[in-house]
Scaffold this active site. Sequence first.
Site, short mmCIF file in Angstrom:
data_model
loop_
_atom_site.label_atom_id
_atom_site.label_comp_id
_atom_site.label_asym_id
_atom_site.label_seq_id
_atom_site.Cartn_x
_atom_site.Cartn_y
_atom_site.Cartn_z
N ASP A 125 0.83 -1.20 0.00
CA ASP A 125 0.00 0.00 0.00
C ASP A 125 0.86 1.25 0.00
O ASP A 125 1.97 1.26 0.56
CB ASP A 125 -0.91 -0.03 1.24
CG ASP A 125 -2.09 0.94 1.09
OD1 ASP A 125 -2.34 1.40 -0.04
OD2 ASP A 125 -2.73 1.24 2.11
N HIS B 58 2.34 3.48 -9.05
CA HIS B 58 2.20 2.04 -9.31
C HIS B 58 3.43 1.50 -10.04
O HIS B 58 3.89 0.40 -9.77
CB HIS B 58 0.92 1.76 -10.11
CG HIS B 58 -0.34 2.06 -9.34
ND1 HIS B 58 -0.54 1.63 -8.05
CD2 HIS B 58 -1.47 2.74 -9.68
CE1 HIS B 58 -1.73 2.03 -7.63
NE2 HIS B 58 -2.31 2.72 -8.59
N LEU C 112 10.69 -20.75 -4.78
CA LEU C 112 9.81 -19.77 -4.14
C LEU C 112 8.41 -19.90 -4.76
O LEU C 112 8.27 -19.82 -5.98
CB LEU C 112 10.32 -18.34 -4.36
CG LEU C 112 9.40 -17.22 -3.83
CD1 LEU C 112 9.41 -17.18 -2.29
CD2 LEU C 112 9.81 -15.85 -4.39
C1 FPP Z 1 -2.13 0.07 -3.32
O1 FPP Z 1 -1.65 1.39 -3.27
C2 FPP Z 1 -1.60 -0.60 -4.51
C3 FPP Z 1 -2.36 -1.15 -5.49
C4 FPP Z 1 -3.82 -1.17 -5.49
C5 FPP Z 1 -1.72 -1.77 -6.69
C6 FPP Z 1 -0.52 -2.61 -6.41
C7 FPP Z 1 0.30 -2.71 -7.62
C8 FPP Z 1 1.64 -2.70 -7.63
C9 FPP Z 1 2.48 -2.73 -6.43
C10 FPP Z 1 2.37 -2.65 -8.92
C11 FPP Z 1 2.44 -3.83 -9.78
C12 FPP Z 1 2.33 -5.16 -9.15
C13 FPP Z 1 2.72 -6.31 -9.75
C14 FPP Z 1 2.47 -7.61 -9.07
C15 FPP Z 1 3.42 -6.31 -11.03
P1 FPP Z 1 -2.70 2.59 -3.37
O2 FPP Z 1 -2.89 2.93 -4.79
O3 FPP Z 1 -3.95 2.21 -2.64
O4 FPP Z 1 -1.94 3.73 -2.60
P2 FPP Z 1 -2.56 4.87 -1.70
O5 FPP Z 1 -3.18 4.19 -0.51
O6 FPP Z 1 -1.36 5.69 -1.34
O7 FPP Z 1 -3.55 5.61 -2.54
#
Ligand code: FPP
Length: 258
Positions: free
Chosen positions: A23, A40, A134
């Site tokens: 997050d 992201h 893994l």
């Molecule tokens: C949460 O942060 C993150 C996500 C909903 C997306 C997770 C994706 C990645 C880490 C990138 C790609 C992953 C892979 C497996 C290739 P948020 O957007 O909710 O952040 P915020 O709480 O700061 O708004």
Amino acid sequence: MSVPSATTSATPGIPRHIAIIMDGNGRWAARRRRPRVIGHRAGARAVNLCIDFCLERGVEALTLFAFSSENWGRPADEVGALMKLFLNALDREVDELHRRGARVRFIGDRSRFDAAITARMDAAESLTAGNARLALSIAASYGGRQDIAAAARALAVEVAEGRLSPADIDEAAIARHVTLADLPPPDLFIRTGGDLRISNFLLWQLAYTELWFTDRLWPDLDAATLQQALDDFAARERRFGLTGEQVAPTPATDTMAP
Ligand code: FPP
């Protein structure tokens, strides 16, 4: 009474299975006055760092929450950008993951992704199926409640077909039907970004998992932070509902005695 037993890692103090809510991508981008998708993208780099760390430390299983069932409700441009990012990551990373011995799988409702993505998910799973270094599970369009509901549905079908008696529906029966049934449950749960919640991740599987939270935003993840989580984990006493005396290692016998 069934008491979950501690899983023992091949490497003492190292969790066999780590589950992570990644997050903070959006806030990371906002702090830089950049669009959320930039966060992201930076988050995808942190995924690689995390996988490297687990491979190096001998962690057997890593489960990452990439996209929740609820994330489909985000603005369409953000969902579209995330789909593009997943597609690129699948194209770019899978061969290297295979080379390094990771078995990749995707958990969640695959039917909601478009064909280009599901075809690559299937291909990644087939290519890496024989790997054992893994177990890397990517939760995509995943929800813990949906996972439990699906297990209940599968058991209901077995009852309806006369293969199972309702009296035999116990913890073990449900555990056999939830996702990741073939892995030890997570020993350590990590959430970055400062929020103190589970957010519908692996609700069944996290029952006795040690929880660890950090304010650090996911794209800022580094090996030192992961090491801190491991150090804290190693210092915890896991009692699984028992007493400290029951789970304490028995004192070594005096080998000097004649
Ligand atoms: C949460 O942060 C993150 C996500 C909903 C997306 C997770 C994706 C990645 C880490 C990138 C790609 C992953 C892979 C497996 C290739 P948020 O957007 O909710 O952040 P915020 O709480 O700061 O708004």
